[in-house]
Scaffold this active site. Structure first.
Site, PDB file in Angstrom:
ATOM      1  N   ARG A  68       0.765  -1.434  -0.129  1.00  0.00           N
ATOM      2  CA  ARG A  68       0.003   0.026  -0.006  1.00  0.00           C
ATOM      3  C   ARG A  68       0.865   1.274   0.067  1.00  0.00           C
ATOM      4  O   ARG A  68       1.508   1.626   0.904  1.00  0.00           O
ATOM      5  CB  ARG A  68      -0.977  -0.045   1.355  1.00  0.00           C
ATOM      6  CG  ARG A  68      -1.769   1.234   1.572  1.00  0.00           C
ATOM      7  CD  ARG A  68      -2.813   1.286   0.253  1.00  0.00           C
ATOM      8  NE  ARG A  68      -3.852   0.129   0.501  1.00  0.00           N
ATOM      9  CZ  ARG A  68      -4.784  -0.116  -0.460  1.00  0.00           C
ATOM     10  NH1 ARG A  68      -4.827   0.679  -1.637  1.00  0.00           N
ATOM     11  NH2 ARG A  68      -5.396  -1.376  -0.220  1.00  0.00           N
ATOM     12  N   GLN A  86      -8.704  -7.331  -8.875  1.00  0.00           N
ATOM     13  CA  GLN A  86      -8.551  -6.010  -8.644  1.00  0.00           C
ATOM     14  C   GLN A  86      -7.277  -5.456  -9.253  1.00  0.00           C
ATOM     15  O   GLN A  86      -6.215  -6.007  -8.624  1.00  0.00           O
ATOM     16  CB  GLN A  86      -9.053  -5.371  -7.423  1.00  0.00           C
ATOM     17  CG  GLN A  86      -8.300  -4.074  -6.958  1.00  0.00           C
ATOM     18  CD  GLN A  86      -9.531  -2.921  -7.279  1.00  0.00           C
ATOM     19  OE1 GLN A  86     -10.592  -3.229  -7.978  1.00  0.00           O
ATOM     20  NE2 GLN A  86      -9.432  -1.851  -6.505  1.00  0.00           N
ATOM     21  N   ARG A  91       1.088  -6.406 -10.019  1.00  0.00           N
ATOM     22  CA  ARG A  91       1.550  -6.095  -8.617  1.00  0.00           C
ATOM     23  C   ARG A  91       1.764  -7.128  -7.355  1.00  0.00           C
ATOM     24  O   ARG A  91       2.372  -6.674  -6.516  1.00  0.00           O
ATOM     25  CB  ARG A  91       0.494  -4.766  -8.064  1.00  0.00           C
ATOM     26  CG  ARG A  91      -0.758  -5.468  -7.818  1.00  0.00           C
ATOM     27  CD  ARG A  91      -1.844  -4.258  -7.367  1.00  0.00           C
ATOM     28  NE  ARG A  91      -3.098  -4.876  -7.008  1.00  0.00           N
ATOM     29  CZ  ARG A  91      -3.843  -3.986  -6.237  1.00  0.00           C
ATOM     30  NH1 ARG A  91      -3.546  -2.761  -5.721  1.00  0.00           N
ATOM     31  NH2 ARG A  91      -5.035  -4.474  -5.811  1.00  0.00           N
ATOM     32  N   HIS A 169       0.301   3.556 -10.407  1.00  0.00           N
ATOM     33  CA  HIS A 169      -0.891   3.816  -9.517  1.00  0.00           C
ATOM     34  C   HIS A 169      -0.158   4.676  -8.388  1.00  0.00           C
ATOM     35  O   HIS A 169       0.133   4.204  -7.264  1.00  0.00           O
ATOM     36  CB  HIS A 169      -1.381   2.673  -8.752  1.00  0.00           C
ATOM     37  CG  HIS A 169      -2.487   2.761  -7.957  1.00  0.00           C
ATOM     38  ND1 HIS A 169      -2.668   3.674  -7.000  1.00  0.00           N
ATOM     39  CD2 HIS A 169      -3.840   2.225  -7.818  1.00  0.00           C
ATOM     40  CE1 HIS A 169      -3.904   3.591  -6.422  1.00  0.00           C
ATOM     41  NE2 HIS A 169      -4.420   2.694  -6.849  1.00  0.00           N
ATOM     42  N   ASP A 214     -12.470   9.440  -6.739  1.00  0.00           N
ATOM     43  CA  ASP A 214     -12.055   8.392  -7.512  1.00  0.00           C
ATOM     44  C   ASP A 214     -12.376   8.586  -8.924  1.00  0.00           C
ATOM     45  O   ASP A 214     -13.665   8.315  -9.244  1.00  0.00           O
ATOM     46  CB  ASP A 214     -12.666   6.995  -6.931  1.00  0.00           C
ATOM     47  CG  ASP A 214     -12.060   5.858  -7.341  1.00  0.00           C
ATOM     48  OD1 ASP A 214     -11.427   5.809  -8.402  1.00  0.00           O
ATOM     49  OD2 ASP A 214     -12.406   4.638  -6.954  1.00  0.00           O
ATOM     50  N   GLU A 273      -2.457   8.958 -11.283  1.00  0.00           N
ATOM     51  CA  GLU A 273      -2.170   7.584 -11.836  1.00  0.00           C
ATOM     52  C   GLU A 273      -2.168   7.752 -13.392  1.00  0.00           C
ATOM     53  O   GLU A 273      -3.192   7.720 -13.827  1.00  0.00           O
ATOM     54  CB  GLU A 273      -3.035   6.395 -11.413  1.00  0.00           C
ATOM     55  CG  GLU A 273      -3.315   6.298  -9.696  1.00  0.00           C
ATOM     56  CD  GLU A 273      -4.627   5.624  -9.297  1.00  0.00           C
ATOM     57  OE1 GLU A 273      -4.825   4.620 -10.160  1.00  0.00           O
ATOM     58  OE2 GLU A 273      -4.909   5.556  -8.333  1.00  0.00           O
TER      59      GLU A 273
END
Ligand SMILES: O=P(O)(O)OC[C@H]1O[C@H](O)[C@H](O)[C@@H](O)[C@@H]1O
Length: 316
Positions: A68, A86, A91, A169, A214, A273
């Site tokens: 994170r 997701q 990642r 991101h 978002d 991003e």
């Protein structure tokens, strides 16, 4: 272009929980850390040693949870725009160091860089039935700029094309989200993830923050600026091959639902991003796609009141 001869040797060491990471150091003092887990940049410091990326104090450095903060790579799927997990699987896979990447036609004068590569395992091909090579170069420029170049190649031998969506991101570290504004996205159309991905048009003002956001801004300019008034610092993003830009901050309520994110940490981060989402990228076998992101952090005290990111650049 950097050659093997003038390249600064990179340090490979153990990071959190023994996960392997690479440290890049530039002569003037800037540095970056890249975990092989996720091909994930977790730290970018300027030549005063100040951290420029946000990394949660609760980040879990343990597969399969993605780290994170820093710069997760979203591939082959951004968010839930498809049937994969997701943000896709890149990642949370272990990448390898690529000691002999194909030539890099770049005019970068960077001497501190690392090349990583991700290829799918047999298990990966069960969930996404495509063969690919994903090469990621992370480089520090002489002025401390952080540059990421992704090269994704379709290596399918069955003649089939594949399509993907993608994002860097990036979690920027900011002093106080309420004192931050983003320039370069005014008047653009966006898809609002908080309103069923419905399409809206942004107002004419720079973007400021007072609640959860978002949004996927579409067809964005190649330069976007994040102005942090309190820190008197401006981040400038320059991007290539990445038409979209996601802006995300979970704010207080969502923060409380995230196990790997502190309740108050939303105040000190902002994700902007660089992405390719609205129009997925399609590659035929043998074709390669490139997506490049260049980040700089410049003092903004000299530039106060200037709204045009181009001018912010000129006075850096
Ligand atoms: O929690 P994650 O899977 O890392 O996703 C974090 C965020 O990523 C992107 O910014 C998406 O637009 C958001 O909808 C999502 O909440």
């Amino acid at each position: 272009m950097a050659t093997g001869r003038d390249r600064v040797p990179v340090e490979v060491c153990k990071g959190v929980n023994g996960l392997e990471m690479v440290v890049l150091r530039e002569a003037r003092g800037s540095s970056a850390e890249v975990y092989l887990y996720g091909g994930h940049v977790t730290s970018w410091k300027n030549d005063h040693g100040e951290e420029l990326l946000f990394l949660s104090s609760k980040a879990i450095f343990k597969p399969p949870k993605a780290i994170r903060g820093g710069i997760p790579i979203c591939f082959p799927q951004f968010s839930n725009h498809g049937s994969l997990e997701q943000h896709g699987f890149a990642r949370n896979r272990i990448w390898s160091i690529d000691n002999d990447p194909p030539p890099f036609p770049t005019n970068s004068s960077s001497r501190a860089f690392i090349d990583l590569i991700l290829r799918p395992t047999e298990d990966d091909m069960k969930i996404w039935p495509h063969s690919f090579e994903f090469r990621l170069r992370v480089a520090l420029g002489p002025g401390g700029d952080l540059m990421l170049t992704s090269r994704i190649r379709n290596t399918n031998s069955d003649g089939k094309p594949f399509s993907f969506t993608f994002a860097y991101h990036t979690y920027f570290s900011v002093s106080d989200i309420c004192e931050v504004r983003v320039e370069g996205l005014e008047t653009l159309d966006y898809l609002d993830n908080l309103q069923n991905k419905e399409r809206f048009t942004e107002q004419g003002d720079a973007i400021t923050f007072e609640a959860e956001i978002d949004k996927i801004y579409l067809s964005t300019p190649t330069k976007i600026a994040i102005l942090d008034h309190e820190k008197k610092r401006t981040f400038v993003l320059r991007k290539d091959g990445l038409p979209d830009a996601v802006v995300w901050n979970p704010w207080d309520k969502k923060a409380k639902t995230m196990a790997d994110f502190g309740d108050e940490e939303y105040k000190h981060m902002l994700c902007v991003e660089a992405a390719a989402i609205e129009k997925p990228v399609t590659l035929k076998p043998g074709e390669e796609w490139r997506g490049r992101l260049e980040l700089s952090a410049v003092p903004s005290s000299y530039c106060s009141g200037q709204l045009d990111p181009q001018k912010v650049l000129q006075c850096s």
